[in-house]
Scaffold this active site. Structure first.
Site, short mmCIF file in Angstrom:
data_model
loop_
_atom_site.label_atom_id
_atom_site.label_comp_id
_atom_site.label_asym_id
_atom_site.label_seq_id
_atom_site.Cartn_x
_atom_site.Cartn_y
_atom_site.Cartn_z
N GLU A 73 0.85 -1.19 0.00
CA GLU A 73 0.00 0.00 0.00
C GLU A 73 0.89 1.25 0.00
O GLU A 73 0.53 2.29 -0.55
CB GLU A 73 -0.94 0.00 1.22
CG GLU A 73 -2.13 0.90 1.05
CD GLU A 73 -3.24 0.65 2.07
OE1 GLU A 73 -4.19 -0.08 1.76
OE2 GLU A 73 -3.15 1.17 3.20
N LYS B 249 -13.18 1.94 -2.40
CA LYS B 249 -14.16 2.15 -1.33
C LYS B 249 -15.37 2.92 -1.87
O LYS B 249 -16.52 2.55 -1.64
CB LYS B 249 -13.55 2.99 -0.20
CG LYS B 249 -12.54 2.29 0.68
CD LYS B 249 -12.13 3.24 1.81
CE LYS B 249 -11.11 2.64 2.74
NZ LYS B 249 -10.76 3.51 3.86
O1 F6P Z 1 -7.41 -0.13 2.77
C1 F6P Z 1 -7.40 1.25 2.68
C2 F6P Z 1 -7.39 1.87 4.00
O2 F6P Z 1 -7.57 3.22 3.81
C3 F6P Z 1 -6.13 1.57 4.77
O3 F6P Z 1 -5.10 2.46 4.49
C4 F6P Z 1 -6.61 1.63 6.16
O4 F6P Z 1 -5.70 1.02 7.02
C5 F6P Z 1 -7.92 0.90 6.03
O5 F6P Z 1 -8.45 1.36 4.81
C6 F6P Z 1 -8.90 1.09 7.14
O6 F6P Z 1 -9.25 2.44 7.31
P1 F6P Z 1 -9.92 2.95 8.64
O7 F6P Z 1 -8.97 2.69 9.76
O8 F6P Z 1 -10.18 4.40 8.43
O9 F6P Z 1 -11.20 2.18 8.84
#
Ligand code: F6P
Length: 542
Positions: A354, A505
């Site tokens: 990532e 997302k």
């Molecule tokens: O997978 C993308 C991401 O943005 C990661 O960088 C992050 O760790 C994960 O989603 C979860 O995000 P959050 O902690 O905001 O739920």
């Protein structure tokens, strides 16, 4: 002066060395330098790092250091530790290293006393953990908490689950942790099916508190709890939150008194040593958690203060760049000889991929070379009986990290000595292989002999520590964080954003109504997705 590092004379000189390198064999490098094993080794905190079995020479290392200088690696390290906004696309500081500063340190960033903030949260986490561990904090019906269920995904899951597994020896065994991450309902079902809601504590972990998977799981977990305990007031005793977004936590219905905060300068994949590690802190206790932070800090200090030529994370990061960008390696294996580290490769996949899965430079120009290798692996010796064959005799260049510990966490019979003899044997076999002469001398027939020849020359790095402890564990994670940073700097990419994942997302949220709406979906997606949606809806009777 050239604009990009990749346009520089230093870069070109590495390209020149790479072209000549196919003729170099580790057998010759060791043969011509009997001291290579000692010379190409370094220590960082309690980690002994042997990089002698890598496809490098003094000339290559010198050229890599020159590239690092051209990329201003030292200056960039200083900028990160000082809290400069090096995450330029999100205009944020990158300060996960501040999470492990000792209480006595001082760091003010953007007008905020970061050390005071960090230790304020750590103290609250410690006090909360003490109450859960001692049984003073009970569930709604007065029962002790015996299971923690961490609900989070990505950085809000992979670090905690990996650390919980890694440090199990240090955990209080009457409290266990489970980790729900996937929005596949099976995950929540299987992790709760045999649990007693009255003795279960959910920790909802989400930096943004907007992530679809986490909020959906959290809502369903709350229903599960309330269907057993009846009363809305039970939520306060069974749900706590970890987030940077107090407003969304309150909207969800968790009292912000039961929230542990962190800051936008902590990237999700770097967040284990923040409040995101609460499940780990509860299970191993605040003293062990502090030891882990001390381990991280020792490597941070080495990375911050050591000249690049002796700086171990920088050196390993540069060697990775050599393989990936100059020798064309596509992947990198991570092979811990420690069953407790069985989730380490999965954790590293997010940390490294990532971070460095990028194709645009900081100034917006596309890169014109290879970045971001695929990290993968499984613990030895299991991997030996699965995929090592491809590393030994396949056609691909796969640099591999072997991670081992001299003193076992559990000493049973001769097992650890046998285990570690495998660890040591593999890197030797990979480096030096077996020649046709050796195979023939051992009695192989002419027909079979070519199949038994091992070309060798497969590069490995060995990381050996005395024992897997909270401190050495923290050191190991920090080592890989800084290796990842080094690669990003040389490639001139932003290792701290993840716009590709953000797009996924958004698209999932847009698509969801098409699966559930009462009306037939408009055929407004691409032709492949339109058909798939119809098949899905038909199977669901819609
Ligand atoms: O997978 C993308 C991401 O943005 C990661 O960088 C992050 O760790 C994960 O989603 C979860 O995000 P959050 O902690 O905001 O739920």
């Amino acid at each position: 002066m050239s604009e990009h590092v990749s346009d520089s004379a230093e870069w070109q000189s590495l390209q020149g060395l790479a072209e000549k390198f196919s003729a170099v064999h580790l057998r010759d490098l060791f043969g011509s330098d009997p001291q290579r094993g000692e010379r190409y080794a370094a220590e960082v905190a309690d980690l002994y790092v042997d990089y002698s079995k890598n496809l490098v020479t003094d000339e290559v290392l010198t050229a890599l250091f020159a590239v690092a200088q051209r990329a201003k690696l030292s200056e960039k390290i200083t900028a990160m530790f000082a809290g400069e906004h090096i995450n330029v696309t999100e205009d944020r500081a990158v300060l996960h290293t501040a999470l492990r500063l000792p209480r006595t340190a001082s760091l003010v960033v953007d007008g905020q006393d970061v050390v005071a903030d960090v230790h304020g949260v750590l103290d609250r986490m410690g006090a909360f953990a003490d109450k859960v561990r001692s049984g003073e904090w009970t569930g709604h019906t007065g029962k002790r908490i015996t299971t923690i269920v961490n609900i989070g995904i990505g950085g809000s899951d992979l670090g905690p689950v990996m650390a919980y597994e890694a440090l199990k020896e240090y955990s209080q065994r009457d409290i266990s942790a489970r980790f729900v991450s996937n929005i596949d309902p099976t995950d929540l079902y299987e992790k709760t099916v045999d649990l007693d809601p009255a003795s279960t504590l959910f920790i909802i972990v989400s930096k943004t508190f907007t992530t679809q998977e986490t909020l959906t799981n959290a809502r369903e977990a709350r229903k599960w709890l309330l269907s057993a305990l009846g009363d809305d007031s039970a939520v306060a005793k069974h749900f706590v939150a970890v987030s940077t977004n107090a407003e969304k936590v309150a909207d969800f219905g968790i009292d912000t008194d039961n929230m542990f905060g962190f800051w936008d300068w902590v990237g999700g994949r770097y967040s284990l040593p923040s409040a995101v590690g609460l499940s780990v802190l509860i299970t191993i206790g605040k003293e062990n958690f502090a030891e882990m932070l001390g381990g991280y800090h020792a490597v941070d200090e080495h990375f911050r203060t050591t000249p690049i030529e002796r700086n171990v994370p920088a050196l390993l990061g540069l060697i990775n760049v050599w393989y990936d960008t100059f020798l064309g390696a596509q992947s990198h294996a991570v092979l811990p000889y420690a069953q407790y580290l069985h989730r380490f490769a999965a954790y590293l996949q997010q940390l490294t991929m990532e971070s460095n899965g990028k194709s645009v430079r900081l100034n917006g120009d596309p890169v014109n070379f290879q970045t971001g290798e695929v990290f993968w692996g499984e613990p030895g010796t299991n991997g030996q009986h699965a995929f090592y064959q491809l590393i030994h005799q396949g056609t691909k260049l796969i640099p591999a990290d072997f991670i081992g510990f001299s003193v076992p966490n559990h000493d049973i019979g001769e097992m650890h000595d046998l285990f570690m003899s495998n660890f040591l044997a593999q890197t030797g076999a990979l480096a030096f292989g077996k020649t046709l002469e050796q195979v023939t001398a051992e009695g192989s027939s002419e027909k079979v002999a070519p199949h038994r020849v091992m070309q060798g020359n497969h590069p490995t790095t060995t990381i050996l520590a005395e024992k897997l402890t909270p401190a050495t564990f923290g050191q190991l994670v920090a080592l890989y964080e800084h290796i990842t940073f080094t690669q990003g700097i040389v490639w001139e990419i932003n290792s701290f954003d993840q716009w590709g994942v953000e797009l996924g997302k958004v698209m999932a949220n847009q698509l969801a109504p098409k699966l559930t709406s009462a009306e037939a979906p408009a055929d407004d997606a691409d032709s492949s997705t339109n058909v798939l949606i119809k098949r899905y809806r038909a199977a669901r009777g819609r």
